[in-house]
Scaffold this motif. Structure first.
Motif, PDB file in Angstrom:
ATOM      1  N   ALA A 194       0.815  -1.218   0.000  1.00 58.47           N
ATOM      2  CA  ALA A 194       0.000   0.000   0.000  1.00 58.47           C
ATOM      3  C   ALA A 194       0.847   1.266   0.000  1.00 58.47           C
ATOM      4  O   ALA A 194       0.411   2.310  -0.501  1.00 58.47           O
ATOM      5  CB  ALA A 194      -0.934  -0.007   1.210  1.00 58.47           C
ATOM      6  N   ALA A 195       2.066   1.186   0.531  1.00 58.43           N
ATOM      7  CA  ALA A 195       2.937   2.365   0.575  1.00 58.43           C
ATOM      8  C   ALA A 195       3.341   2.827  -0.823  1.00 58.43           C
ATOM      9  O   ALA A 195       3.788   3.967  -0.989  1.00 58.43           O
ATOM     10  CB  ALA A 195       4.186   2.065   1.403  1.00 58.43           C
ATOM     11  N   LYS A 196       3.176   1.956  -1.820  1.00 58.33           N
ATOM     12  CA  LYS A 196       3.573   2.298  -3.191  1.00 58.33           C
ATOM     13  C   LYS A 196       2.395   2.802  -4.037  1.00 58.33           C
ATOM     14  O   LYS A 196       2.574   3.077  -5.228  1.00 58.33           O
ATOM     15  CB  LYS A 196       4.190   1.076  -3.872  1.00 58.33           C
ATOM     16  CG  LYS A 196       5.381   0.471  -3.146  1.00 58.33           C
ATOM     17  CD  LYS A 196       6.585   1.391  -3.198  1.00 58.33           C
ATOM     18  CE  LYS A 196       7.785   0.800  -2.488  1.00 58.33           C
ATOM     19  NZ  LYS A 196       8.357  -0.354  -3.183  1.00 58.33           N
ATOM     20  N   ARG A 197       1.209   2.914  -3.456  1.00 61.20           N
ATOM     21  CA  ARG A 197       0.041   3.288  -4.252  1.00 61.20           C
ATOM     22  C   ARG A 197       0.215   4.619  -4.968  1.00 61.20           C
ATOM     23  O   ARG A 197      -0.053   4.734  -6.160  1.00 61.20           O
ATOM     24  CB  ARG A 197      -1.210   3.355  -3.353  1.00 61.20           C
ATOM     25  CG  ARG A 197      -1.807   2.008  -3.020  1.00 61.20           C
ATOM     26  CD  ARG A 197      -3.075   2.200  -2.197  1.00 61.20           C
ATOM     27  NE  ARG A 197      -3.623   0.916  -1.797  1.00 61.20           N
ATOM     28  CZ  ARG A 197      -4.688   0.792  -1.004  1.00 61.20           C
ATOM     29  NH1 ARG A 197      -5.296   1.886  -0.538  1.00 61.20           N
ATOM     30  NH2 ARG A 197      -5.139  -0.408  -0.684  1.00 61.20           N
ATOM     31  N   GLN A 198       0.641   5.628  -4.225  1.00 60.05           N
ATOM     32  CA  GLN A 198       0.762   6.954  -4.837  1.00 60.05           C
ATOM     33  C   GLN A 198       1.834   6.955  -5.918  1.00 60.05           C
ATOM     34  O   GLN A 198       1.650   7.557  -6.990  1.00 60.05           O
ATOM     35  CB  GLN A 198       1.071   8.006  -3.781  1.00 60.05           C
ATOM     36  CG  GLN A 198       1.045   9.423  -4.333  1.00 60.05           C
ATOM     37  CD  GLN A 198       1.319  10.461  -3.268  1.00 60.05           C
ATOM     38  OE1 GLN A 198       2.347  10.436  -2.600  1.00 60.05           O
ATOM     39  NE2 GLN A 198       0.385  11.390  -3.096  1.00 60.05           N
ATOM     40  N   ALA A 199       2.943   6.288  -5.655  1.00 59.16           N
ATOM     41  CA  ALA A 199       4.017   6.229  -6.657  1.00 59.16           C
ATOM     42  C   ALA A 199       3.533   5.522  -7.925  1.00 59.16           C
ATOM     43  O   ALA A 199       3.863   5.946  -9.042  1.00 59.16           O
ATOM     44  CB  ALA A 199       5.230   5.512  -6.078  1.00 59.16           C
ATOM     45  N   LEU A 200       2.738   4.469  -7.776  1.00 65.18           N
ATOM     46  CA  LEU A 200       2.219   3.764  -8.934  1.00 65.18           C
ATOM     47  C   LEU A 200       1.238   4.641  -9.711  1.00 65.18           C
ATOM     48  O   LEU A 200       1.272   4.678 -10.949  1.00 65.18           O
ATOM     49  CB  LEU A 200       1.537   2.468  -8.502  1.00 65.18           C
ATOM     50  CG  LEU A 200       0.939   1.614  -9.628  1.00 65.18           C
ATOM     51  CD1 LEU A 200       1.988   1.253 -10.668  1.00 65.18           C
ATOM     52  CD2 LEU A 200       0.291   0.346  -9.051  1.00 65.18           C
ATOM     53  N   GLU A 201       0.393   5.372  -9.010  1.00 65.72           N
ATOM     54  CA  GLU A 201      -0.524   6.304  -9.672  1.00 65.72           C
ATOM     55  C   GLU A 201       0.256   7.320 -10.497  1.00 65.72           C
ATOM     56  O   GLU A 201      -0.101   7.628 -11.645  1.00 65.72           O
ATOM     57  CB  GLU A 201      -1.376   7.039  -8.630  1.00 65.72           C
ATOM     58  CG  GLU A 201      -2.476   6.209  -8.020  1.00 65.72           C
ATOM     59  CD  GLU A 201      -3.280   7.015  -7.005  1.00 65.72           C
ATOM     60  OE1 GLU A 201      -2.885   8.162  -6.698  1.00 65.72           O
ATOM     61  OE2 GLU A 201      -4.296   6.496  -6.530  1.00 65.72           O
ATOM     62  N   GLN A 207       0.427  12.722 -17.373  1.00 61.57           N
ATOM     63  CA  GLN A 207       0.808  14.112 -17.114  1.00 61.57           C
ATOM     64  C   GLN A 207       1.904  14.253 -16.050  1.00 61.57           C
ATOM     65  O   GLN A 207       2.365  15.356 -15.788  1.00 61.57           O
ATOM     66  CB  GLN A 207      -0.431  14.915 -16.660  1.00 61.57           C
ATOM     67  CG  GLN A 207      -1.602  14.841 -17.627  1.00 61.57           C
ATOM     68  CD  GLN A 207      -1.223  15.290 -19.020  1.00 61.57           C
ATOM     69  OE1 GLN A 207      -0.533  16.295 -19.193  1.00 61.57           O
ATOM     70  NE2 GLN A 207      -1.666  14.559 -20.037  1.00 61.57           N
ATOM     71  N   GLU A 208       2.302  13.153 -15.455  1.00 60.81           N
ATOM     72  CA  GLU A 208       3.280  13.215 -14.369  1.00 60.81           C
ATOM     73  C   GLU A 208       4.642  13.672 -14.858  1.00 60.81           C
ATOM     74  O   GLU A 208       5.127  13.255 -15.919  1.00 60.81           O
ATOM     75  CB  GLU A 208       3.387  11.852 -13.684  1.00 60.81           C
ATOM     76  CG  GLU A 208       4.471  11.737 -12.619  1.00 60.81           C
ATOM     77  CD  GLU A 208       4.252  12.637 -11.414  1.00 60.81           C
ATOM     78  OE1 GLU A 208       5.203  12.809 -10.631  1.00 60.81           O
ATOM     79  OE2 GLU A 208       3.123  13.166 -11.242  1.00 60.81           O
ATOM     80  N   ASP A 209       5.298  14.521 -14.074  1.00 62.28           N
ATOM     81  CA  ASP A 209       6.625  15.044 -14.394  1.00 62.28           C
ATOM     82  C   ASP A 209       7.687  14.003 -14.026  1.00 62.28           C
ATOM     83  O   ASP A 209       7.794  13.622 -12.854  1.00 62.28           O
ATOM     84  CB  ASP A 209       6.852  16.336 -13.608  1.00 62.28           C
ATOM     85  CG  ASP A 209       8.178  17.009 -13.945  1.00 62.28           C
ATOM     86  OD1 ASP A 209       8.960  16.444 -14.736  1.00 62.28           O
ATOM     87  OD2 ASP A 209       8.422  18.109 -13.399  1.00 62.28           O
ATOM     88  N   PRO A 210       8.500  13.546 -14.991  1.00 63.18           N
ATOM     89  CA  PRO A 210       9.559  12.583 -14.682  1.00 63.18           C
ATOM     90  C   PRO A 210      10.574  13.100 -13.670  1.00 63.18           C
ATOM     91  O   PRO A 210      11.234  12.301 -13.009  1.00 63.18           O
ATOM     92  CB  PRO A 210      10.216  12.332 -16.037  1.00 63.18           C
ATOM     93  CG  PRO A 210       9.162  12.670 -17.032  1.00 63.18           C
ATOM     94  CD  PRO A 210       8.399  13.814 -16.425  1.00 63.18           C
ATOM     95  N   ALA A 211      10.698  14.411 -13.543  1.00 65.54           N
ATOM     96  CA  ALA A 211      11.614  14.947 -12.541  1.00 65.54           C
ATOM     97  C   ALA A 211      11.155  14.575 -11.134  1.00 65.54           C
ATOM     98  O   ALA A 211      11.975  14.397 -10.227  1.00 65.54           O
ATOM     99  CB  ALA A 211      11.706  16.467 -12.668  1.00 65.54           C
ATOM    100  N   ARG A 212       9.840  14.457 -10.936  1.00 65.84           N
ATOM    101  CA  ARG A 212       9.309  14.059  -9.628  1.00 65.84           C
ATOM    102  C   ARG A 212       9.241  12.542  -9.504  1.00 65.84           C
ATOM    103  O   ARG A 212       9.405  11.998  -8.398  1.00 65.84           O
ATOM    104  CB  ARG A 212       7.913  14.653  -9.422  1.00 65.84           C
ATOM    105  CG  ARG A 212       7.355  14.386  -8.030  1.00 65.84           C
ATOM    106  CD  ARG A 212       6.069  15.124  -7.761  1.00 65.84           C
ATOM    107  NE  ARG A 212       4.932  14.546  -8.455  1.00 65.84           N
ATOM    108  CZ  ARG A 212       3.685  14.550  -7.975  1.00 65.84           C
ATOM    109  NH1 ARG A 212       3.433  15.091  -6.785  1.00 65.84           N
ATOM    110  NH2 ARG A 212       2.694  14.032  -8.674  1.00 65.84           N
TER     111      ARG A 212
END
Length: 236
Positions: A194-201, A207-212
């Motif tokens: 569950a700790a990886k949910r946001q990272a997977l989203e 639209q996600e910035d690869p820098a982040r």
């Protein structure tokens, strides 16, 4: 735009079996068309469990060359060493003992020298510009990193080398770069918990910035197979 194919397992145990099956398929496919299979492996608890299953597979292991997507700048016998983990979990006491592991040379004077040497090794194992791995197996950090390409570090911007020096969680690391990982014939990303949910989203968000989220910098021409457990998939 990178295409992601999501395959979900019920739990971490099932995910480890799915990852082992996917890696075995890469080896079998490579064996039908070329003399050897070059696979970049990841560290972490989820890959570690998968390696235990993979090592029991009846495969042409004598034709498999194993390299590391990244390695902490520690002694090869240090518990934090990815090479040590691969030896113990994949190569020891299993059918996979015939495979050849190429560890990062952490005995060299500094990480920069080791990165150069590892880049030269990869160029020998799989010639090309960049060298073309048969498989890049990667993890996904809760901060969006993969291999040792951490947000806000210089390593994420390296485009003219195949291997570079990164810094993550206070340790220098030797890491494959985004151009090298992107050139792999198959990229598999393992995501558990569950700790990886946001990272997977964020990884799946166009639209996600690869820098982040530097994992998005791994952008092969083909699809990326994302193997995850149900806990890592957002609900609602």
């Amino acid at each position: 735009m990178t295409r992601y194919r999501l395959q979900t397992s019920p739990d971490k145990a099932a995910l480890a079996h799915a990852a082992a099956a996917a890696m075995a398929a890469v080896i079998r496919n490579a064996a039908t068309r070329q003399p050897r299979c070059v696979m970049a492996l990841a560290g972490g608890s989820t890959p570690e469990a998968a390696y235990g299953h993979l090592g029991q597979e009846d495969l042409p292991w004598e034709r498999v060359e194993l390299v590391l997507g990244d390695e902490r700048w520690v002694d090869v016998q240090d518990p934090a060493s990815n090479a040590r983990m691969v030896r113990h979990r994949l190569l020891s006491g299993s059918r996979a003992h015939r495979a050849r592991l190429h560890p990062v040379a952490t005995h060299l004077p500094n990480p920069e020298a080791a990165a150069r040497a590892y880049g030269d090794l990869l160029q020998t194992l799989c010639p090309g510009q960049p060298p073309r791995l048969d498989l890049a197996l990667l993890g996904l950090g809760d901060d969006g990193h993969t291999a040792s390409l951490f947000p806000g570090t210089a390593a994420v911007n390296v485009e003219d080398e195949w291997v570079t020096v990164g810094l993550g969680k206070g340790l220098p690391r030797v890491s494959m770069t985004a151009p090298l990982l992107s050139a792999a014939r198959q990229v598999i990303i393992l995501v558990a918990g569950a700790a990886k949910r946001q990272a997977l989203e964020r990884l799946l968000d166009p639209q996600e910035d690869p820098a982040r989220t530097p994992a998005k910098l791994v952008a092969p021409k083909g699809e990326v197979l994302v193997l995850c457990d149900e806990a890592a998939v957002s609900v609602g």
